[in-house]
Enzyme design. Structure first.
Site, PDB file in Angstrom:
ATOM      1  N   THR A  16      26.526  35.200  52.177  1.00 38.79           N
ATOM      2  CA  THR A  16      26.127  34.507  53.405  1.00 38.79           C
ATOM      3  C   THR A  16      27.258  34.459  54.422  1.00 38.79           C
ATOM      4  O   THR A  16      27.012  34.229  55.605  1.00 38.79           O
ATOM      5  CB  THR A  16      25.741  33.042  53.111  1.00 38.79           C
ATOM      6  OG1 THR A  16      26.884  32.399  52.553  1.00 38.79           O
ATOM      7  CG2 THR A  16      24.560  32.968  52.168  1.00 38.79           C
ATOM      8  N   ALA A  31      27.272  35.771  44.996  1.00 39.17           N
ATOM      9  CA  ALA A  31      28.275  36.139  44.001  1.00 39.17           C
ATOM     10  C   ALA A  31      29.602  35.467  44.317  1.00 39.17           C
ATOM     11  O   ALA A  31      30.019  35.398  45.468  1.00 39.17           O
ATOM     12  CB  ALA A  31      28.451  37.650  43.994  1.00 39.17           C
ATOM     13  N   GLN A  89      26.573  32.619  40.337  1.00 40.42           N
ATOM     14  CA  GLN A  89      26.662  34.016  39.916  1.00 40.42           C
ATOM     15  C   GLN A  89      28.123  34.494  39.908  1.00 40.42           C
ATOM     16  O   GLN A  89      28.622  35.052  40.885  1.00 40.42           O
ATOM     17  CB  GLN A  89      25.833  34.915  40.842  1.00 40.42           C
ATOM     18  CG  GLN A  89      25.583  36.277  40.238  1.00 40.42           C
ATOM     19  CD  GLN A  89      25.056  37.284  41.248  1.00 40.42           C
ATOM     20  OE1 GLN A  89      25.632  37.463  42.315  1.00 40.42           O
ATOM     21  NE2 GLN A  89      23.953  37.942  40.914  1.00 40.42           N
ATOM     22  N   HIS A 114      27.323  38.305  36.477  1.00 44.34           N
ATOM     23  CA  HIS A 114      27.211  39.445  37.380  1.00 44.34           C
ATOM     24  C   HIS A 114      28.448  40.317  37.215  1.00 44.34           C
ATOM     25  O   HIS A 114      29.497  39.843  36.792  1.00 44.34           O
ATOM     26  CB  HIS A 114      27.089  38.940  38.825  1.00 44.34           C
ATOM     27  CG  HIS A 114      26.705  39.979  39.827  1.00 44.34           C
ATOM     28  ND1 HIS A 114      25.956  41.092  39.516  1.00 44.34           N
ATOM     29  CD2 HIS A 114      26.965  40.076  41.161  1.00 44.34           C
ATOM     30  CE1 HIS A 114      25.776  41.821  40.612  1.00 44.34           C
ATOM     31  NE2 HIS A 114      26.382  41.224  41.618  1.00 44.34           N
ATOM     32  N   GLY A 115      28.297  41.566  37.563  1.00 45.80           N
ATOM     33  CA  GLY A 115      29.416  42.494  37.450  1.00 45.80           C
ATOM     34  C   GLY A 115      29.039  43.751  36.695  1.00 45.80           C
ATOM     35  O   GLY A 115      29.751  44.747  36.713  1.00 45.80           O
ATOM     36  N   ALA A 135      25.932  45.216  37.225  1.00 50.35           N
ATOM     37  CA  ALA A 135      25.128  45.987  38.172  1.00 50.35           C
ATOM     38  C   ALA A 135      25.992  46.528  39.315  1.00 50.35           C
ATOM     39  O   ALA A 135      27.141  46.123  39.483  1.00 50.35           O
ATOM     40  CB  ALA A 135      24.022  45.097  38.741  1.00 50.35           C
ATOM     41  N   HIS A 136      25.405  47.453  40.087  1.00 50.37           N
ATOM     42  CA  HIS A 136      26.002  47.969  41.330  1.00 50.37           C
ATOM     43  C   HIS A 136      27.379  48.598  41.149  1.00 50.37           C
ATOM     44  O   HIS A 136      28.149  48.692  42.092  1.00 50.37           O
ATOM     45  CB  HIS A 136      26.094  46.855  42.393  1.00 50.37           C
ATOM     46  CG  HIS A 136      24.772  46.256  42.752  1.00 50.37           C
ATOM     47  ND1 HIS A 136      23.605  46.985  42.754  1.00 50.37           N
ATOM     48  CD2 HIS A 136      24.423  44.993  43.108  1.00 50.37           C
ATOM     49  CE1 HIS A 136      22.606  46.194  43.099  1.00 50.37           C
ATOM     50  NE2 HIS A 136      23.053  44.983  43.310  1.00 50.37           N
ATOM     51  N   TYR A 195      29.981  47.361  39.661  1.00 51.94           N
ATOM     52  CA  TYR A 195      31.092  46.412  39.697  1.00 51.94           C
ATOM     53  C   TYR A 195      31.887  46.503  38.389  1.00 51.94           C
ATOM     54  O   TYR A 195      31.601  47.345  37.546  1.00 51.94           O
ATOM     55  CB  TYR A 195      30.570  45.000  39.972  1.00 51.94           C
ATOM     56  CG  TYR A 195      29.997  44.820  41.376  1.00 51.94           C
ATOM     57  CD1 TYR A 195      30.670  45.348  42.472  1.00 51.94           C
ATOM     58  CD2 TYR A 195      28.811  44.134  41.585  1.00 51.94           C
ATOM     59  CE1 TYR A 195      30.154  45.191  43.759  1.00 51.94           C
ATOM     60  CE2 TYR A 195      28.285  43.977  42.871  1.00 51.94           C
ATOM     61  CZ  TYR A 195      28.957  44.509  43.948  1.00 51.94           C
ATOM     62  OH  TYR A 195      28.454  44.354  45.217  1.00 51.94           O
ATOM     63  N   ARG A 232      22.701  39.961  35.123  1.00 47.47           N
ATOM     64  CA  ARG A 232      22.220  40.891  36.151  1.00 47.47           C
ATOM     65  C   ARG A 232      22.639  42.302  35.750  1.00 47.47           C
ATOM     66  O   ARG A 232      23.833  42.538  35.494  1.00 47.47           O
ATOM     67  CB  ARG A 232      22.880  40.511  37.481  1.00 47.47           C
ATOM     68  CG  ARG A 232      22.517  41.406  38.642  1.00 47.47           C
ATOM     69  CD  ARG A 232      21.356  40.851  39.409  1.00 47.47           C
ATOM     70  NE  ARG A 232      21.385  41.229  40.815  1.00 47.47           N
ATOM     71  CZ  ARG A 232      20.292  41.323  41.571  1.00 47.47           C
ATOM     72  NH1 ARG A 232      19.100  41.071  41.040  1.00 47.47           N
ATOM     73  NH2 ARG A 232      20.391  41.637  42.838  1.00 47.47           N
TER      74      ARG A 232
END
Lengths: 261, 664
Positions: free
Chosen positions: B29, B60, B102, B167-168, B170-171, B173, B221
């Site tokens: 954001t 995140a 996250q 998280h981490g 996915a994408h 990371y 994730r």
């Protein structure tokens, strides 16, 4: 080296709002942008492809008011060699038979025509009858709804596509061909083509020049006229049927009610 | 009963229950201050909770100082987040919405510019975007990393959140870098075999669960596929990873996304990525872990699509971020059968572009990040109903008319064209960007619900507006494309009324003229761009789709660099180059001579002549159409908005329209 005449027509742009005039139900040409009918662009393209492969000359022929010059120029800028423009106030409101007679007479003004190429149906009138009537009047074989055209010497071979399927036609030249949407992708006029088109000859003729009496053409003596016209009504909301295990029966009932099954 | 029975049925997620199947997935954001949350965050998340979302995963947050792509990152490892978690939880829980943190680490997909620290990775392979050579993690640093996840979980529990989403993976990371053999070249216990590559992740999951206990939710994730990364993880690989994670028995749900930085359109799919583009991959993950709730994302924009995917068992929860940025009330509107009033996410990715330099924004929701003052329920009735004229029916004018009418003013909206929509309608003529028309279609549909009088084909003049007795006027008359052909390297030429030699030829057009379909454009086209923006690419693609041979010339070192911010530069290049569009960079137009174009190299001054160019399209900016504003100024209360102030973006027009509508 076939000599080809391509019939072109200026029509209101299908993107603009199209109307009939209130007074006589003929096309209100001022209400919409005017363009060369897309199917005619394909007809011109086909003529140019033949010319590029085999030589010859491409003449554009149009019957329409003075403003139709723009459509003619576009065809010339694509690469056609010259044009014949029949423009006469007497033609206002002519039916397909009258128009075909005028076109037949104008084709007669072009020397040694081997092939006449037209679009199969204009986006405005949509009668789709002119190519066939013209062939009758000229006494040429008609090969309509072509999706492929091959010229071999004095023979023309056409693949005709209709809802019934494909038909392979063969005829001797001279002939009349009408082309469908799948015949080709028309070229865009190049800069050089547009500049060159300004200098290409356009012969303007009246009905008198064609030896036709003005009384034989126009709204007053037309074999068909538009009596009434109304815009297409907006699509009505559909009928929603709740499926309570009898959805199939309800649909069948509806279709029977509409006399569809 | 709701039209979407599955979408609005509750679902058990570990120890807790989501009231429905709508999940707001994590997204930056940039409302962050001092590595912590702000009051704007509270309002932002509360607005989405109030709008009916079942579960929110907040943006995140860093588990370690080594992951700071930009200044605005929250430190989940810092206990200073706890009091803010409490505030956020209170605001969100009021609406019966679950709230998760996250924790994450980007690994090599970041730079050390902000934090002055090396970036971390399992092996020394630089990221395609940041291109920084990473430091290879040693065991002690891996312990630090795990500890960061532990601290993040601890703080989430202390702050009263409902759990964490690890998280981490996915994408691409950091944890994904460990998982993928493409980026993990280690020979120790963290590299090589599947078990070794998974070791760190399972450790983090176990330590996280130990921290949260069984009363909180722990999710993970993952990717459904890395996309087209050579040697990267496939859908089948990720299904196997999901299975291994599920087998720990420590995880309550799996949220599935897609892509790495090699193809960012897989991550932030903008137009023309189709709706639901990740559903198939996600469904195969779901099949691998049938016992766990699975979240699907990827342009899940409509309740119809959501219901269909859920009812088919392809996923259990529908995740969305951008659709909820565009319309925080999506869930309530869907539930209440008000789907026609949902403001659609049109995939313009202005959200992505905005966060490069500023807090999050939406191309057509002006309230994003300013929920307290502009959010749902903040519109007040006008003290007195005035007669208001809005001149110009582009997005800004429509927004002004709508807001003013919603406040009780009697509004007349004048538009000189036969249709509303302004330049958005032009963009919408391109098949690729047809969806953007959702911006203006939505405004038109909302205007239909008001008593705004719309006068089309009416060019309102000053005298008439004065004579008609309007109390106030909003001028939104837009702008006109410039066609002088000068690049901004030649500022003096912009003021002297000259054009580049030949730019006044009939075969030289503006982007707007090209997109209108009315210009006579020959087979071979050169488009010259000085803006770096999207317009020249839109025009190029529009023409290429119509069989023109297009060359895109820019005086910049790269075509349309603005697309880097909206993250669709790679996908756009791949698409348009695939359509045969040629790029020439570092050149400006020296002259147009009939159908020849002379280009000048902006560095060397060397010129080259290109023959047989049938048409030239100029993308050199617009001039504000401000005559009406100046004619009215001082004679009655008048405001100018959008392009007629200075030609800019759709966002600015709508933003200024909203403010004008509120000020009157």
């Amino acid at each position: 080296m076939p000599n080809i005449v391509v019939l072109v027509k200026q029509v209101p742009d299908t993107y603009s709002e199209r109307r009939l005039s209130d007074s006589d139900h003929t096309l209100d040409r001022d209400s919409a942008d005017a363009v060369l009918d897309e199917i005619n662009e394909r007809a011109v393209e086909e003529a140019l492809l033949i010319k590029e492969a085999q030589g010859g000359e491409v003449t554009v022929l149009s019957v329409g008011p003075d403003r139709a010059t723009e459509a003619i120029r576009k065809a010339l800028s694509m690469g056609a060699d010259k044009a014949v423009h029949v423009s006469d106030p007497a033609l206002h409101g002519s039916c397909v038979i009258q128009t075909s007679k005028v076109i037949a007479a104008a084709v007669g003004k072009v020397d040694g025509v081997d092939l006449v190429i037209a679009g199969n149906e204009a986006t405005d009138g949509r009668s789709g009858a002119v190519p066939a009537i013209l062939a009758e009047l000229l006494g040429y074989p008609q090969l309509t709804h072509a999706r492929k055209v091959v010229i071999e010497g004095t023979t023309i071979k056409v693949t005709r596509e209709t809802d019934e399927g494909l038909t392979h036609l063969e005829a001797s030249l001279p002939a009349v061909v009408s082309v469908g949407e799948k015949i080709n992708e028309p070229r865009y006029p190049s800069f050089k083509g547009i500049m060159a088109a300004k200098k290409k000859p356009v012969e303007t003729l009246t009905v008198a020049d064609l030896g036709i009496d003005a009384g034989e053409v126009g709204l007053a003596s037309a074999t068909s006229t538009v009596v009434e016209a109304a815009p297409k009504p907006p699509r009505a909301a559909g009928q929603k049927v709740e499926d309570e295990g009898d959805g199939g029966a309800k649909i069948a009932e509806y279709l029977v009610g509409q006399k569809l099954i | 009963m709701s039209d979407y029975p599955t979408l609005f049925s509750p679902l058990r997620i570990g120890p807790l229950t989501a009231k429905n199947r709508v999940w707001m997935t994590a997204h930056s954001t940039q409302l962050v201050k001092d590595h912590n949350f702000t009051d704007e965050h509270v309002h932002y998340y509360a607005e989405r909770a109030r709008g009916g979302v079942g579960v929110i995963t907040m943006e995140a947050m860093a588990v370690h100082p080594t992951t700071q792509p930009y200044k605005g990152k929250i430190f989940a490892f810092d206990p200073a987040v706890v009091p803010n978690y409490e505030k956020l939880a209170a605001a969100v829980h009021e609406h019966d919405t679950l709230l998760l943190a996250q924790p994450w680490h980007r690994g090599r997909e970041t730079s050390g510019t902000v934090n002055r620290l090396p970036v971390w990775a399992p092996s020394s392979v630089p990221d395609v975007v940041y291109r920084e050579m990473p430091h290879v993690l040693v065991d002690e640093e891996i312990d630090e990393l795990v500890n960061g996840y532990v601290l993040a979980a601890r703080h989430a529990v202390e702050g009263g959140l409902d759990g964490v989403e690890v998280h981490g993976l996915a994408h691409g990371y950091l944890l994904g870098q460990f998982l993928s053999p493409a980026t993990n070249h280690r020979t120790d216990q963290f590299g090589g075999s599947f078990e070794n590559r998974l070791r760190l992740i399972l450790d983090i999951i176990a330590r996280t669960r130990a921290e949260t206990g069984r009363t909180k939710v722990v999710g993970v994730r993952i990717n459904g596929s890395d996309g087209g990364v050579p040697g990267g993880l496939t859908n089948a690989d990720w299904a196997k990873i999901a299975r291994a994670i599920a087998d720990t028995g420590l995880v309550d749900y799996i949220s599935v996304t897609r892509g790495t930085y090699i193809e960012r359109m897989d991550i932030y799919g903008a137009t023309p990525q189709p709706a639901g583009f990740q559903v198939e991959d996600t469904a195969r993950i779901k099949a691998a872990v049938p016992e766990l709730p699975v979240v699907v994302v990827g342009r899940m924009n409509t309740p119809e699509l959501a219901e269909q995917v859920l009812a088919a068992g392809q996923a259990d929860m529908v995740g969305m971020a951008r659709q909820l940025i565009a319309d925080p009330e999506w869930a309530n509107k869907a539930r209440d059968g008000e789907t026609t009033s949902i403001r659609p996410c049109v995939g313009a990715n202005w959200c992505m572009a905005s966060i490069v330099n500023s807090p999050l924004a939406c191309v057509h929701n002006p309230a994003v990040g300013r929920e307290l003052t502009l959010g749902v329920g903040t519109l007040t009735d006008a003290p007195a109903a005035k007669r208001v004229a809005v001149v110009g029916g582009g997005p800004g004018g429509m927004r002004a008319a709508l807001t003013a009418a919603q406040r009780g003013h009697r509004v007349t909206l004048f538009e000189q064209d036969a249709e509303l929509g302004g330049q958005v309608r032009l963009i919408g003529r391109s098949e690729t960007y047809a969806e953007w028309q959702g911006i203006t279609d939505w405004l038109i549909s909302q205007l239909d619900r008001t008593d705004v009088q719309v006068q089309l084909k009416h060019r309102a003049e000053a005298a008439e507006l004065l004579a008609e007795g309007f109390d106030e006027v909003v001028v939104a008359t837009g702008s006109t494309p410039l066609k002088h052909g000068w690049s901004s390297l030649r500022p003096a030429s912009w003021g002297d009324g000259t054009t580049v030699p030949g730019a006044d030829q009939w075969n030289v057009h503006s982007v707007a003229e090209a997109l209108s379909g009315k210009a006579q454009i020959g087979p071979r086209v050169f488009i010259f761009d000085d803006t770096g923006a999207r317009q020249p690419v839109v025009a190029a693609e529009y023409l290429a789709d119509r069989r023109h041979e297009v060359t895109l010339v820019t005086r910049l070192p790269q075509v349309a660099p603005d697309l880097e911010a909206s993250r669709d530069l790679q996908a756009t290049y791949r698409r348009v180059r695939g359509k045969g569009i040629r790029f020439i960079t570092d050149h400006e137009v020296d002259a147009v001579v009939e159908d020849s174009v002379v280009l000048r190299d902006v560095w060397t001054g060397e010129t080259t002549t290109h023959a047989d160019v049938d048409a030239v399209v100029l993308s050199t900016g617009n001039a504000a159409d401000d005559a009406l504003y100046h004619a009215l100024k001082g004679r009655l209360p008048v405001r100018a908005i959008g392009d007629c102030v200075s030609p800019r973006r759709i966002f600015n027009a709508i933003w200024e329209g909203e403010l004008a509508g509120r000020e009157i």
